[in-house]
Motif scaffolding. Structure first.
Motif, short mmCIF file in Angstrom:
data_model
loop_
_atom_site.label_atom_id
_atom_site.label_comp_id
_atom_site.label_asym_id
_atom_site.label_seq_id
_atom_site.Cartn_x
_atom_site.Cartn_y
_atom_site.Cartn_z
N PHE A 113 34.05 22.10 48.47
CA PHE A 113 32.98 23.05 48.74
C PHE A 113 33.38 24.41 48.22
CE2 PHE A 113 35.88 23.32 52.24
CZ PHE A 113 35.84 24.63 52.67
N GLY A 114 32.44 25.35 48.25
CA GLY A 114 32.70 26.70 47.77
C GLY A 114 32.10 27.72 48.70
N HIS A 115 31.27 28.58 48.16
CA HIS A 115 30.48 29.61 48.84
C HIS A 115 31.29 30.80 49.35
CE1 HIS A 115 27.06 31.45 50.67
NE2 HIS A 115 27.54 31.32 51.88
N SER A 116 32.35 30.58 50.09
CA SER A 116 33.08 31.69 50.70
C SER A 116 34.03 32.38 49.72
CB SER A 116 33.89 31.19 51.90
OG SER A 116 34.93 30.33 51.47
N HIS A 117 34.37 31.72 48.62
CA HIS A 117 35.35 32.23 47.64
C HIS A 117 36.76 32.28 48.23
CE1 HIS A 117 32.25 34.28 44.82
NE2 HIS A 117 31.62 33.46 45.63
N ILE A 118 36.97 31.66 49.37
CA ILE A 118 38.26 31.67 50.04
C ILE A 118 38.95 30.32 49.83
CG2 ILE A 118 39.45 31.89 52.25
CD1 ILE A 118 37.05 33.59 53.19
N PRO A 119 40.06 30.29 49.11
CA PRO A 119 40.77 29.02 48.92
C PRO A 119 41.17 28.41 50.26
CG PRO A 119 41.66 30.72 47.47
CD PRO A 119 40.73 31.40 48.43
N LEU A 120 40.96 27.10 50.38
CA LEU A 120 41.29 26.40 51.62
C LEU A 120 41.72 24.98 51.27
CD1 LEU A 120 41.07 26.42 54.87
CD2 LEU A 120 38.97 25.15 54.45
N LEU A 121 42.76 24.52 51.90
CA LEU A 121 43.21 23.13 51.82
C LEU A 121 43.63 22.75 53.22
CD1 LEU A 121 44.02 20.55 50.34
CD2 LEU A 121 46.17 21.68 49.72
N ASP A 137 35.45 35.66 40.79
CA ASP A 137 35.05 36.62 41.82
C ASP A 137 35.92 36.40 43.06
OD1 ASP A 137 33.76 38.48 43.39
OD2 ASP A 137 31.91 37.31 43.60
N LYS A 138 37.10 37.00 43.06
CA LYS A 138 38.06 36.76 44.14
C LYS A 138 37.70 37.48 45.44
CE LYS A 138 41.09 40.28 42.32
NZ LYS A 138 42.13 41.04 42.91
N ARG A 139 36.71 38.36 45.37
CA ARG A 139 36.32 39.15 46.54
C ARG A 139 37.54 39.78 47.19
NH1 ARG A 139 31.33 35.63 49.02
NH2 ARG A 139 29.97 35.93 47.22
N ARG A 140 37.83 39.48 48.43
CA ARG A 140 38.97 40.10 49.11
C ARG A 140 40.26 39.29 48.98
NH1 ARG A 140 34.36 40.54 51.69
NH2 ARG A 140 34.68 38.69 52.93
N GLN A 141 40.26 38.29 48.14
CA GLN A 141 41.46 37.47 47.95
C GLN A 141 42.42 38.17 46.98
OE1 GLN A 141 41.77 34.68 49.92
NE2 GLN A 141 39.91 35.66 50.68
N PRO A 142 43.71 37.92 47.08
CA PRO A 142 44.65 38.61 46.19
C PRO A 142 44.57 38.13 44.74
CG PRO A 142 45.81 37.11 47.68
CD PRO A 142 44.38 37.15 48.13
N ARG A 143 44.14 36.86 44.53
CA ARG A 143 44.11 36.33 43.17
C ARG A 143 42.90 35.42 42.96
NH1 ARG A 143 49.77 33.60 43.04
NH2 ARG A 143 49.21 33.35 45.21
N TYR A 144 42.57 35.19 41.72
CA TYR A 144 41.54 34.23 41.34
C TYR A 144 42.13 32.83 41.49
CZ TYR A 144 39.62 38.41 39.18
OH TYR A 144 39.14 39.68 38.96
N SER A 145 41.25 31.81 41.60
CA SER A 145 41.80 30.47 41.80
C SER A 145 40.83 29.36 41.40
CB SER A 145 42.21 30.30 43.27
OG SER A 145 41.10 30.45 44.12
N TYR A 146 41.41 28.19 41.24
CA TYR A 146 40.70 26.93 41.03
C TYR A 146 41.61 25.85 41.60
CZ TYR A 146 43.81 26.29 36.99
OH TYR A 146 44.89 26.17 36.17
N SER A 164 46.12 36.08 38.17
CA SER A 164 45.77 37.46 38.47
C SER A 164 44.74 38.08 37.54
CB SER A 164 47.03 38.33 38.44
OG SER A 164 47.92 37.90 39.44
N ASN A 165 44.70 37.66 36.29
CA ASN A 165 43.76 38.25 35.32
C ASN A 165 42.75 37.22 34.89
OD1 ASN A 165 45.15 40.75 35.24
ND2 ASN A 165 46.68 39.80 33.91
N ARG A 166 41.51 37.61 34.86
CA ARG A 166 40.47 36.64 34.50
C ARG A 166 40.05 36.76 33.03
NH1 ARG A 166 35.21 39.03 37.65
NH2 ARG A 166 35.04 40.85 36.33
#
Length: 167
Positions: A113-121, A137-146, A164-166
């Motif tokens: 899932f997505g929506h929150s932009h917050i990585p979760l496992l 769009d990392k929003r308040r996260q320290p880094r971008y992710s997939y 860190s860089n997109r």
């Protein structure tokens, strides 16, 4: 089997295109899962050039993407049942709870899932909940992710990839 997992690409809203780090990270994927907020089918076309793409629409997507993908789907890859939903609608107070409840009757092995932009496992009973975060769009996260899911013999491991860089 390697599955690239992405959500909330928001192209062209948050980025002109998919980041190089994402493309390089999933270039050897056998399949790609996208959990919504594509914004344009150009993202689908770019990812499809790498591997077959499975996905759903998100709250930021227009009618064309909603018609193409729908709001929820389940796929089986390498013997693993994967539920895909954006996570913005339904019962539940949080995005992970809404994602889990969307598949309460199906019990997939993995819910992306997505929506929150917050990585979760997170494992919840027999099911793993996995939000890859956002590569644009990392929003308040320290880094971008997939994410990357590695499937072997019907079992799997999910992990985040951070950058860190997109560019």
């Amino acid at each position: 089997m390697i599955v690239g997992v992405v959500s909330d690409t928001h192209v062209p809203g948050k980025s002109r295109g998919l980041p190089r780090e994402l493309i390089e990270g999933i270039c050897r994927a056998d399949a790609i899962v996208h959990a919504g907020d594509w914004l344009t089918l150009d993202v689908y076309e770019e990812l499809s050039a790498i591997a077959p793409v499975y996905g759903v629409a998100g709250n930021g997507d227009g009618d064309e993407i909603v018609r193409r993908f729908g709001w929820k789907t389940t796929v089986e890859l390498g013997g693993v049942r994967i539920g895909i939903v954006h996570g913005h609608t339904g019962k539940g107070r949080s995005t992970p709870e809404r994602a889990r409840l969307a598949f309460a009757d199906e019990r997939p092995d993995l819910i992306v899932f997505g929506h929150s932009h917050i990585p979760l496992l997170e494992r919840e009973g027999p099911t793993v909940l996995f939000n890859p975060g956002s590569p644009t769009d990392k929003r308040r996260q320290p880094r971008y992710s997939y994410g990357i899911v590695t499937i072997r013999g019907g079992s799997f491991e999910a992990e985040h990839r951070f950058f860190s860089n997109r560019s």
